[in-house]
Every structure is written in C-alpha cells, then in structure tokens.
Write a protein that holds these residues in place. Structure first.
Motif, PDB file in Angstrom:
ATOM      1  N   ASN A  28       0.796  -1.232   0.000  1.00 15.91           N
ATOM      2  CA  ASN A  28       0.000   0.000   0.000  1.00 15.91           C
ATOM      3  C   ASN A  28       0.824   1.274   0.000  1.00 15.91           C
ATOM      4  O   ASN A  28       0.307   2.333  -0.306  1.00 15.91           O
ATOM      5  CB  ASN A  28      -0.935   0.014   1.211  1.00 15.91           C
ATOM      6  N   ILE A  29       2.078   1.183   0.389  1.00 15.31           N
ATOM      7  CA  ILE A  29       2.873   2.408   0.466  1.00 15.31           C
ATOM      8  C   ILE A  29       4.107   2.349  -0.425  1.00 15.31           C
ATOM      9  O   ILE A  29       4.422   3.310  -1.100  1.00 15.31           O
ATOM     10  CB  ILE A  29       3.243   2.707   1.931  1.00 15.31           C
ATOM     11  N   TYR A  54      -2.261   9.400  -6.012  1.00 15.40           N
ATOM     12  CA  TYR A  54      -2.386   8.447  -4.911  1.00 15.40           C
ATOM     13  C   TYR A  54      -3.850   8.124  -4.645  1.00 15.40           C
ATOM     14  O   TYR A  54      -4.175   7.006  -4.236  1.00 15.40           O
ATOM     15  CB  TYR A  54      -1.679   8.967  -3.651  1.00 15.40           C
ATOM     16  N   SER A  55      -4.734   9.084  -4.899  1.00 13.98           N
ATOM     17  CA  SER A  55      -6.164   8.806  -4.749  1.00 13.98           C
ATOM     18  C   SER A  55      -6.606   7.682  -5.671  1.00 13.98           C
ATOM     19  O   SER A  55      -7.498   6.909  -5.333  1.00 13.98           O
ATOM     20  CB  SER A  55      -6.992  10.043  -5.083  1.00 13.98           C
ATOM     21  N   LEU A 103      -6.085   4.526  -3.936  1.00  8.42           N
ATOM     22  CA  LEU A 103      -7.047   4.323  -2.854  1.00  8.42           C
ATOM     23  C   LEU A 103      -8.439   4.048  -3.394  1.00  8.42           C
ATOM     24  O   LEU A 103      -9.156   3.194  -2.877  1.00  8.42           O
ATOM     25  CB  LEU A 103      -7.082   5.564  -1.959  1.00  8.42           C
ATOM     26  N   MET A 104      -8.802   4.759  -4.451  1.00  8.19           N
ATOM     27  CA  MET A 104     -10.134   4.562  -5.001  1.00  8.19           C
ATOM     28  C   MET A 104     -10.289   3.130  -5.518  1.00  8.19           C
ATOM     29  O   MET A 104     -11.291   2.467  -5.233  1.00  8.19           O
ATOM     30  CB  MET A 104     -10.390   5.557  -6.131  1.00  8.19           C
ATOM     31  N   LEU A 159      -1.618  14.128  -5.245  1.00  4.14           N
ATOM     32  CA  LEU A 159      -2.797  13.672  -4.516  1.00  4.14           C
ATOM     33  C   LEU A 159      -3.742  12.886  -5.414  1.00  4.14           C
ATOM     34  O   LEU A 159      -4.278  11.856  -5.024  1.00  4.14           O
ATOM     35  CB  LEU A 159      -3.535  14.873  -3.917  1.00  4.14           C
ATOM     36  N   MET A 160      -3.943  13.384  -6.633  1.00  2.00           N
ATOM     37  CA  MET A 160      -4.828  12.676  -7.548  1.00  2.00           C
ATOM     38  C   MET A 160      -4.270  11.292  -7.868  1.00  2.00           C
ATOM     39  O   MET A 160      -5.010  10.315  -7.969  1.00  2.00           O
ATOM     40  CB  MET A 160      -5.020  13.473  -8.844  1.00  2.00           C
ATOM     41  N   GLU A 213      -8.670   0.523  -4.577  1.00  2.00           N
ATOM     42  CA  GLU A 213      -8.715  -0.408  -3.452  1.00  2.00           C
ATOM     43  C   GLU A 213     -10.088  -0.354  -2.779  1.00  2.00           C
ATOM     44  O   GLU A 213     -10.647  -1.383  -2.409  1.00  2.00           O
ATOM     45  CB  GLU A 213      -7.631  -0.052  -2.432  1.00  2.00           C
ATOM     46  N   ALA A 214     -10.625   0.858  -2.619  1.00  2.00           N
ATOM     47  CA  ALA A 214     -11.915   1.004  -1.958  1.00  2.00           C
ATOM     48  C   ALA A 214     -13.025   0.344  -2.764  1.00  2.00           C
ATOM     49  O   ALA A 214     -14.000  -0.144  -2.211  1.00  2.00           O
ATOM     50  CB  ALA A 214     -12.231   2.473  -1.734  1.00  2.00           C
ATOM     51  N   LEU A 215     -12.855   0.315  -4.087  1.00  2.00           N
ATOM     52  CA  LEU A 215     -13.889  -0.281  -4.926  1.00  2.00           C
ATOM     53  C   LEU A 215     -13.639  -1.759  -5.185  1.00  2.00           C
ATOM     54  O   LEU A 215     -14.311  -2.370  -6.015  1.00  2.00           O
ATOM     55  CB  LEU A 215     -13.988   0.471  -6.252  1.00  2.00           C
ATOM     56  N   GLY A 216     -12.663  -2.325  -4.501  1.00  2.00           N
ATOM     57  CA  GLY A 216     -12.407  -3.752  -4.654  1.00  2.00           C
ATOM     58  C   GLY A 216     -11.618  -4.095  -5.902  1.00  2.00           C
ATOM     59  O   GLY A 216     -11.534  -5.254  -6.294  1.00  2.00           O
ATOM     60  N   MET A 272      -9.084   8.638 -13.759  1.00  2.67           N
ATOM     61  CA  MET A 272      -8.465   9.587 -12.830  1.00  2.67           C
ATOM     62  C   MET A 272      -7.373  10.395 -13.523  1.00  2.67           C
ATOM     63  O   MET A 272      -7.203  11.584 -13.259  1.00  2.67           O
ATOM     64  CB  MET A 272      -7.891   8.852 -11.622  1.00  2.67           C
TER      65      MET A 272
END
Lengths: 733, 733
Positions: free
Chosen positions: A186-187, A365-366, A369-370, A362-363, A372-375, A336
C-alpha cells in the motif's frame, strides 16, 4: 513510526543485535553510551520471576517500544545511505556488475546476519497462551473481557477465532525488525509502479505494444500454469515434505513468481544504450506482467477459496473476475488520469507549480485508494494512471511542475525500491517462520526456468509470424535471461504468511529474488557480450547523425528489385529528405496510415482528434474535428493554444503508433522493405509551404521534441533499406 | 494504508456517512453503486442476534476494513485537492482573507458535520466488555489466552492492566475516521519543522536572534506559567466541572498551548512584503517556541509523574531535564547536519543529483529517528538539522539537488500542514471523547490572551533596552496578534487523550486553534492597516533601487552634529560607495567587527575560519586559518575551490551577524546613528585592487547572492542616517 511496526511485544532493553548492527553502519559510537546507560545495563539478566507490570511500567514499555521502532527504522535508513554511498562509488568507478538493488540486498543480508546471531535468545516473559474454559459466556464472545487474575484486573481483547498458528513462540527482538506486510503493497509499491508508468518511453513502448501485451498476458498465464503444474508434480513426489500444498497453492505460487522485475538488467541496458526495441520489450513486459500477475494471483486466491478441486464454472468465474478486475482497474486509472488532465487544463493552476504538483500527487495516490476502496487492484490502476498522466496531464503542466513531478516520483521510486530490497536482505534472517525445504526451492528454480522458457520462445515464434522486424534468437535469449524477480513478487509473497504453505512460498520467493538479482544482475554485462547484443545505441546521436553515417552503417545492396544506390531515385530521395525536411512528415504519415493495424488506427484517430484536444492544449482544435452540432461544446473545450496548433504540424510520438505498423528499427533492417520503400518513394502530396512545427513536448520521456529528427532519420533509413538490405538477421554488436 | 489506522473495529457495510461526504467531494457518482452493491444493501438492518464469525467472515471483515481505510484516506486526499483548487481560485482572484490552512480547516469541519450526522448510530455488535473472574491464573497474566466459550474457541490478547477509560462505547464508523495520534508527531510534523529550518532566511533571523531567543525561551516559559496559573485559578472555582485537573495538568496545558504557529499571518506577511524585521521576529519566534514548547510539555509531564505537589528538587531536576533534552536534541541535529555536509563535500556524489537528494532526505529523517531513539526530541533535532543543512550542506549540493531538496520539502510541508488542518476540522465532529466545558474553554481563551500579553509587552520592554532599533508599539501589537495556535499545539494535545483531563485539553486546544486560525487569520490584512505596518517592502528592489530612491525615502536632516547632506563628506561617501562598490565590504566588515556582541564575534570567527572551510567549499582555505602544526590535516580538508576563494572576497550572509550588532533596518531608522556614522565614515583601509567577489550561494534563501547589494544599500542607508534622521519611531505604511 511506531504505527507502522506490526508486532508490539513485551518491554525489553535495547537489543544488542540492533545496536551492534547500527554501530557497524553509522559509526557514530559517541552517542551510543548515553542510550545504553539510559536503558539499563545490558548484562542484567531477565528476571526469572517477572514482576507485576504497573501503569508506569506499561508507559515505560511503550516508550521503549517507540525508541526501538525509531532505532529500527533508522537502521534501514542508514542501510540506504550506505547503499547510496557505495553506489555512488561504483558509478564513479564505472563498476557495473552490481546494481543498487543488489547492493541493498547484500547489505541487508549482512545486517540480517548480525541481528540474527547477536540477538538475545529471549524466552518471552509471559507464557504465550493458556486455554481457559469459560462456559459462562453464551453466544457471541465479547469484544473485550477483563480477567480478574490473582495479579489484578487485566484487559484482554478479542482477536477472533483461535487458530493454532496465531500463537507461536517468537523472538520479540527479531519481530521488531519486521514491518506490517501491507506497507509494501500500500505504500512502497504504488510509487514504484506509478513511476514505471509515468516514465514509460511511449514511443518505443507503443512500437512494440503487440509483443509486450502478448508476453504480459499470454506469457504470464503460460508461466503461471507451467510453474504451477511443475511445482504440483514435485509436491506430489514429496518436495514440500509434510506441508500441505494443494494445486491451487501451486498455481498461486506460479502467479506470484511470474511477476518479473528486471530493474538491474534495465539499468544496465540504459547505461550501455542497448538496442531500443529490446529495451522496450523487456521493460514493457515487466511493467505489464506485474499488473497481470497481481490480478492473476488474487484471482487464483479467490478461486481457491470457492473450490479446491477443478471446476469448470468456478474457472470461468475466475476468468471473468480477472477480466473484470483488470478492466475496472484500468478504467479507474485512466479516468483519474484524464480527470487530472482536465483539472490542469481548465484551471490556471499552472501559475502555482507547488499547488499543481501537490494536486498531481494527490490525484495519483487517490487513484490507488479509489481502486482499493472499490475492490479493484490499486497497483494496476496506478500503473495506467501513470501512463495517462504522462500522455495527457504532463502536456498541461507548467515547466516547473514537469520537472518537479518527474523528480519527485524518481525519488520516491528510488527510495521505495531500495528499501524493499534491503528489507528483503534483512528478512532472510529475521523472518521467524521460514520453511527451508531444499527440494521445493530447487524445484521452484527449475519450474521458473521452464516457465520462462515456455513463455519466451513459443510466443516469440508466434509473434515473429506477424512482425516485420523479427525478434532474433539472441534477443530471445536475452529476454529469457531478463526474467529476474523482484519487489512485486516479494510484496505478493509477504502479504500473507499465515499458513505453512504460504511461509514456504515466501521463503522460496525470497531465495529466487536473491539469486536472480545477484546472479543474473551481475552477469548481464557478460551476457550482452556473449549474445552479441548491439550496445552504444545513442538514440539522440543516431537520430541526428549525418546521413552518410547511417548509410555506411548498412551493408552493400544485395536485393535484386531494389533501385541501385547511386541511381536517380536514390539521389532524388536524398535531395528530397535533405531539402524538404520536416514539413513532409505529416503527409507521409497520412500516406502511411493505412498500413497500421485497424485497431490502432481507430485509437490513434480518436486520441489525436478528440481526446488530446479535449484533455490537453495539444492536437487540432475540437472545432475542426467534432461534427457541427457540437460546435458550442467544442468551442468551450478548445483552448486558444489549440487554434495556434491548427496551422502547425503536430509531431507527437503517437505518430509511431501509425508508422510502426511496419515495426522498423533504425540502422538494423531485417525485412519488410517492400512496405517502407513504397512509402518513402511516394512523397508527392508534400506541403512544404507549411510553417515548421514547434516540437511538442509529449509525455514524460527523455527524448522530448525529437519527433522530427526521428522521422527524418527513419525516412533516411527507409530510403537506404529501399536501396538494398539483406533479408537475414544481422545484429551489430 | 490499513497500517496507519488506529482502531480496527467490527465489520460493517460501507458507512453512509463517508460515502456521502465523499460523494459531495469527488462528484464521481458513477463508480459508487458498484462499491455499494458489492458490500450488501445498506438497508439491511444489523442482525439482532449476531451469527458466529467464521474464518471466511473474519477475512472478509479484514477486506472491508481495508476498503474502508482506503475510502477514508481518499476522503482526506480529496479534501486536500478541493482545498488546493479553492486556494488556487483565491490566489487567482487575489482574495487574501482566508489562508489555505484555514480553508482546509473549514472544509474539514463541513465534512466532519456530514460524517457525524449521517453516520449510523450503530450499537457495537459485540458486548463491549465483561468482567470474568478467573482465579486459576497465578502470578503474571498470560500474553494470550484462549477462551473456550460456547460459540467456540476464541483468542484474546493481553492489553495490560484494566483501566476503565480503555473500554468506552465508540461508534466504529466515526473511529474509522481517526488516525493514530503518533502519525502527527512522527510523520507529519517532522517535514513541517524541517522545512521551517531549511527555508529560514538566515540573514534576518540572525539579525534578530536576541529578540527571537528571548521570546522563544523566556516568553514561552512566561506564557506557560501564566496560562497554567490562570487555568488553575479557574479550575479551583469550578471551570473544569467534575473533571480532575491538577496544577501540573494546567502547566502542561500551558506548555502545549504556548506553541504558536502563525502560518496564516506569515503567508500574508510574505504576500504583502511586510517589514522584514517584523517578519523575522514573528517567524523566528514561532519556529523556536515550537521547540521550547515541545520540550517544556514533556518536561512538565515527566515532572507530573514524579510529584503532584510542588517540590524544589523535582523542579530543579525538571529544569535540568529541559536543558539536557534541548542541548541533546540541538547537538544531534547539528551533528547530523554537519555529517551530511562532510559527506556531500568529500564525495563527488553531486554528480548524481538523485543519489544526493536521497541521501539528504535520508540523513534528515534519520536525525529525527536518532533523537527519538536516544530519548531526545526528534522535532527539535530536525529543526536544527534543517538550519545546519541550509547553512553548510546546501552550499555543497549540485544545482539540481538544491532545487530538488527545496521543492521536495516545500511539497511535504504543504501536504502535511494542510492534512493536519483538515484533520482538525474533521475531528471536531468525529473525535468521540470531547469534553465540552464552556467555562474551561472561555477561561483558556482569556488565559492565552493574558499569557501572550505577558510574553510580548514586558519582554519587548526588556529587549528594547538593549536594541539600537527598538521594536515599536505597533510591532508589539502585531506580534501580540500573531499568537495563532496550530499544528504543533494540536499534535501535542492529540498525543494522549486517555484521561478526561487530557480530553478536555484536546477539545480546548482544538477550539483555540480553530478560532485563532479563522479569526486572526482573516483579520491579519485589516490589522496591518490599523497598525500602520509598512507593507510592500520589496527586499530585492529595495536593495537594488538607485541611491536617490533610498535617499528620498528618508526625512530631511534633523540632527545637530550630523554632517550636512550636501556637504563634502556626503559627496565623498556617495562617490566612495558608487565607485569602489563591493570591494570595500570586507574591509568595512573588519572595521565594524568590534561593535558586535562578543559571543557572536567568537562564533562568527570560528564558523567563518574553521567550520565553513571544513564543511563546505566556501570560506578561506584552512591552510590559512589553522595553525602551522595542523598543516597536513588542513591540506587534506581544503578543497581546491577554497584556494580560489582565497583571493576573492567572501560575501556570505553571516556578515550580518557582525554588521547587525547595530541592528539596522534599511529605510526605516530609529536611533543609534552615532554608531553607524562612525563606521561608514572611516573607509580608509579599503582595498579596491581585489577582484570582484563572486556571489556565494549561501543557505536556502530566496535572496541568494544579494549580499553585495544589501551591504552596499545598507552602507547607503547608514550614510543617509549619518546625515540626519529623526530619533522617533516612524513606520511607513
């Protein structure tokens, strides 16, 4: 950094191991006695009968923990500093046999040994576990309970259903040197993968897109199945000893280990200026097959959860999942990236480079995350986000932001990569659940060799059927050799080490990464010589060198139907290329377009006519390309800059998409003369009155604005080819 | 990012709150239904009787957790993107009433409200705690126990002695939006503080060093004690209601809240080009008092642990601790900075800017970790490391690395700062243990006002006794007004919120930060006008503007003993300054040296003659400055560049250290004419034959290489002052 350490253990004085290794690294001995005396004399043995911990004790323990965490992370940072200094020395002395990642690995190994063999063999202070029958609790067990033991009231929190492997005797000093495995995924991985996408040399990547996609998708699948099957065969004859290792486990291992990472090889390719197509193939394959391997492994994992035996429906579902996740991740990344492009195009944020760079970061890295959040798979999304950012957003950025973003991700990539490799070295000795099964590990080496072989050779055979410029046998051998494993395989393997099978996989992966990085890495230079791969291809120089130089590079004419070298057509072409120059390329491109694959032609037209003008300031104005009914919208979306472009010739590297239907390589020609000859010798619709095109800066490539040069050079090469070139393979070393 | 979230809670479907707020932010509605449907319909009520969790359930819960964490972090990233876009709009429209940090705070508040009032009021699935008497365990309780409840075997891990506040009913959705408090201190603050040190304008900082240190040390101590005492008085009359709040708690609160952070004010000062000395005082004080407040608060905390009542010995110990930690942290920072300087000087790593930047970054972060590992204060070490890096290492870096390091830390600073402020906004509504005691909070506002007043006015009175250029009353008012609280106070307060007293402190700190940032921040411009503070001081322009311009800025001569403006001495000085120019400065400096404070003179000589030549390529060669016995060593340490410097005049900004004994300010002169007049009118030992000095790039300042200009300008100002200047305060708005 306390937050990133995974296992909090009982308070312990500064471990001798860490202190020693750190001493070795930093050489800052004068500050250590203070730290030491502060934490009590190290010779004091652990009390046999532990005293009751009080609140003050636990606070102190937390403090010690924090200090230890700091010390630990500092050890890794010093490892990196040491690596950097040594690498500088190597670069300075032009010593190319060891890459920085290999060096980080080696230093990690040394420190790992020191930590391991100097750490106190502490018996954990508290008994590890105790089964207490409490039948008074009905139904769901509580989140926390307070045990009223003789030493006082203690809080215990629910860790879920009990599984035996959860509670193992661990050395707290060693587990201190362990990070949460999710950190890697993740990082540390996202900046590496984003950088790969962002720094991709689109020109060469798209020239070989067919080959790259074949190796990445088909090749990785082949490799996964071959490795899985071979491993299963070995498991059946007992290579995994008493560890339960199912076929799905084998397939999972195959997927994990199929992610190649030839960063060492690529660094040498880059330094030695190796043939650009070979570079593109190796680089492109490694970038794309990471994505495929990551999704493939999660698909196999999901498949394994639903069924243990082979099941047609489950298999199809898994395949559908694979496609769904790939498409989803690709979509998120691309959307994105385009969204960032729109933001940078339609705001004047470029006047504030700091804000612009922050937004870009930021965009990006988002995106991770997006997804990952959406599977979906964040890493894959980030890869395509990187490519999109390079293709569109990069054009809109201010000069300063262009430099800033490139440098920022270069830095993050360097740090993350070397951190992972030094961590690998350390964890060979500090990971406490290694499963050393010699048979399995040897089998794995055999399997990955076989898997790589079944990937490269048959697929190249297939590819060569459709390629004008064949991938010759030496290139194939070099690609076979470039199958190093690295950060992605490691991150996938360390993600879960809960079962013994997974621990065995982790140990094996670690061994494979180490051996391939150190062995193949140091042999790359030698291999280039053995395989007679052409080096010293200075791309810039090659493009700008005088016509004669290209000419003399080529063997004397051999073809029968070709026009003679000193004939009138030859002279005409020379004159044409010398005099008319750049203004011709656009018309040549138009003439050439029909030769490209249909899909690419469609994509290129769509991208060039609609996407680029919408998302960037480049390309023809939308008012020209969109139908009349969309005129108000088109006016809205077109920047003033685009109208200026209208009268200029757009030389962006996508041209290659079209030109490269014929898959040319400059200076080295293999076949397909007929095609190129036709193209070059029909420059009748030239429009020399057009103004000279400004070099469009397109994409985060090192060779910005070289489009014109390349096209001209290529035209020369095409010309020379049309004057006679042997039809057989010829690699100039 | 799962690792950085602090509280793992029971599995729950995507919380409506987060989804809504995220929707609001990103406007990417098309992707959400997928996420939603994947996680089950949100209308399904929680089952009344929970089912037994299986292994698959717990895996799924972990997956959901990961998704939720990603979503959460993404929410903050989008908040930042939104802040960036709005700030760009503000900058574009020259709207200066709201700073980016204030905006981040506001957006955070809005999102916090949404999260709070749309989150499901979930009753935690499992009973929170249950006291189970198990007297069968003797002595030390185990690290883990397995409870054999009716639902199966469950693992429980020891969380230490039971304290009631550990187990509180929390809303898992809200606690999801909460990060580990240590993140702020260990990851977000270090880059902010390092950047403050690295971007410090040494010239103006050192000019006002006396004032800055007085405000930072004495002022912060005064503020701490005043705030502590006032709060204790209020607590005694019942402001904290039923919360136990000791005097030590009050003092701790005083220390926490004494860390000023006028980032908003400074941004406006910068934009408006406010008087440089005022800028230096406000900036310098805020940087240094962070360090003091951090160490002071930890000292008070330590003091509180040993004794509750007042105890002379404990007090002295605490004072000793304070000094020890400050000196230790300072030492670590300085040593690491110098070590980096040595590394960059004696290796040729500058040929590889990427490696150089990485090393710079790693060494700087290692400083933080080393200080923490040795029980010192990392933040303070990092501050002094930043100053040392700017003073020495920066000179050795390659041009590219200079830009890279500056940009990198600028970026990190921006991201970290705005993240903290938006987190503050969110946590006003998501922090679940707020203690809203109106009386206490009002008392705190009164106390900090009083504390600030007792800091600024009496200390300025004291300072003005020794200053040639007095700090006038309007400046004092502006400094009083600049006492905003920010990131450091927040990070200190959020570090521990375990007891009710600490929770009350946290709530109060949050309120104070919000009010001061939003209220004072938006009033700064107005305040500048009211207080008639001179703005539009373009430092560069002021230094390079023609002599006449400076001249006309000044009031007509008034002094009685001063030479007339058009007299022969005046003309001589004009001619001297115009013709001889820069070559004179060195000799003037020499002539002026005796006027500086003894300590600074010693330091300056040591730094200029030994440290600079040892650590950088600047300064005179060591072979000149070291005694003859050290000649071999000196030869070893001196770079070839230094020998070239030998014949040049070194114009570095440290000159100010010496020049500024007289604390001049250009264009605005208050007193002390006698001194400067003596200096300027004795330029007899000028050496005009020396070659012109190359502008040395010294320090990470925006005004590199302006030394000559400034000196010349200053000389002009001194001249003009010597020709007659009123003795009273005169601030030009």
């Amino acid at each position: 950094m306390a937050a990133v350490m995974c296992e909090k253990s009982s308070p312990s004085p500064f471990p001798r191991a860490l202190r020693l290794s750190w001493l070795l690294l930093a050489g800052l001995m004068m500050v250590l006695p203070a730290a030491h005396s502060q934490d009590g004399p190290k010779t004091t043995p652990q009390p046999a009968i532990p005293v009751m911990p009080t609140e003050k004790d636990s606070e102190r323990a937390a403090e010690d923990d924090h200090k230890l965490d700091s010390l630990n992370l500092m050890m890794f940072l010093f490892l990196l500093v040491l690596t950097i200094l040594t690498i500088w020395l190597f670069k300075h002395r032009r010593f190319r046999y060891l890459h920085e990642t290999g060096l980080a690995l080696l230093y990690g190994l040394i420190v790992g040994v020191i930590i391991r063999y100097t750490s106190n063999e502490v018996v954990p202070q508290k008994p590890v576990s105790q089964i207490v029958p409490v039948s008074s609790i009905d139904g769901e067990p509580p989140a926390n309970i307070v045990l009223n033991v003789s030493a006082g009231e203690y809080l215990f929190s629910n860790q879920g259903p009990y599984q035996e492997h959860q509670v193992q005797v661990v050395n707290p000093e060693l587990s201190k040197a362990t990070f949460d495995p999710e950190i890697f995924f993740n990082i540390l991985l996202p900046p590496i993968i984003f950088h790969a996408g962002y720094s991709l040399k689109k020109r060469h990547f798209f020239r070989n897109i067919g080959g790259i996609l074949t190796y990445a998708f088909l090749g990785t699948a082949v490799s996964t199945f071959i490795v899985g099957s071979v491993m299963y065969a070995f498991v059946l004859i007992g290579a995994a000893a008493e560890i339960d290792f199912s076929f799905v486990d084998c397939l999972f291992f195959g997927a994990v280990i199929s992610a190649t990472d030839p960063v060492t090889v690529l660094a040498i390719f880059h330094d030695m200026h190796v043939d650009v197509d070979l570079y593109a193939l190796v680089f492109g394959e490694s970038v794309m097959n990471d994505a495929v391997a990551i999704i493939l492994s999660s698909t196999v994992e999901g498949y394994g959860k639903t069924t243990k035996a082979f099941d047609g429906i489950a298999f199809l579902t898994a395949f559908g999942n694979f496609l769904g996740i790939f498409a989803g991740s690709f979509g998120i990344g691309a959307v994105m990236g385009c969204f960032t492009a729109v933001l940078t195009k339609f705001t004047k944020i470029r006047e504030h480079p700091l804000l612009e760079t922050c937004m870009f970061f930021l965009m990006s890295y988002s995106t991770f995350l997006m997804a990952e959040a959406l599977g979906m798979t964040g890493i894959v999304a980030v890869l395509f986000c990187g490519i999109t950012q390079a293709h569109y957003t990069y054009n809109n950025l201010s000069e300063e932001s262009k430099a800033r973003t490139k440098q920022l991700f270069e830095l993050l990539n360097f740090l993350a990569e070397n951190f992972i490799f030094s961590y690998m070295g350390v964890s060979v000795f500090t990971f406490q659940h290694h499963q050393w099964k010699g048979g399995f590990i040897s089998a794995a080496f055999l399997a990955i060799g076989l898997g790589r072989m079944c990937n490269i050779y048959p697929l190249t055979l297939l590819l060569n059927l459709g390629r004008h410029q064949k991938i010759n046998f030496n290139f194939q051998n070099m690609m076979m050799f470039s199958g190093l494993r690295g950060a992605v395989a490691f991150a996938l393997a360390i993600r879960s080490t809960s079962s013994e099978a997974r621990q065995l996989m982790f140990t094996t992966t670690l061994m494979i990464v180490m051996v391939t990085v150190l062995f193949c890495g140091s042999l790359t230079l030698q291999m280039l010589t053995w395989l007679k791969i052409r080096v010293g291809v200075d791309e810039d120089q090659e493009m700008t060198q005088p016509f004669e130089a290209v000419d003399t590079l080529l063997p004397p004419p051999l073809g029968d139907g070709d026009p003679p070298r000193d004939g009138p057509e030859y002279r005409y072409l020379c004159a044409y290329l010398e005099d008319e120059g750049d203004a011709q390329v656009d018309s040549r491109r138009r003439g050439m377009r029909y030769e490209s694959a249909w899909l690419f032609r469609v994509w290129y037209n769509f991208d060039h006519n609609y996407l680029k003008p919408t998302l960037t300031h480049a390309g023809p104005p939308l008012t020209e390309t969109l139908p009349a009914c969309c005129l108000p919208l088109a006016r809205c979306l077109t920047s003033t800059q685009a109208y200026e472009n209208q009268h200029n010739i757009q030389e962006d590297s996508d041209t290659d998409l079209i030109l490269d239907g014929s898959e040319l390589s400059y200076g080295r020609a293999n076949s397909g003369n007929d095609l190129t000859a036709t193209v070059v010798t029909t420059p009748t619709n030239a429009t020399p009155t057009l103004p000279k095109a400004p070099a469009e800066e397109d994409g985060a490539e090192g060779d910005l604005g070289l489009g014109d040069h390349e096209l001209r050079t290529r035209a020369r090469v095409m010309l020379t080819m049309s004057t006679g070139v042997p039809g057989k393979d010829s690699s100039h070393v």
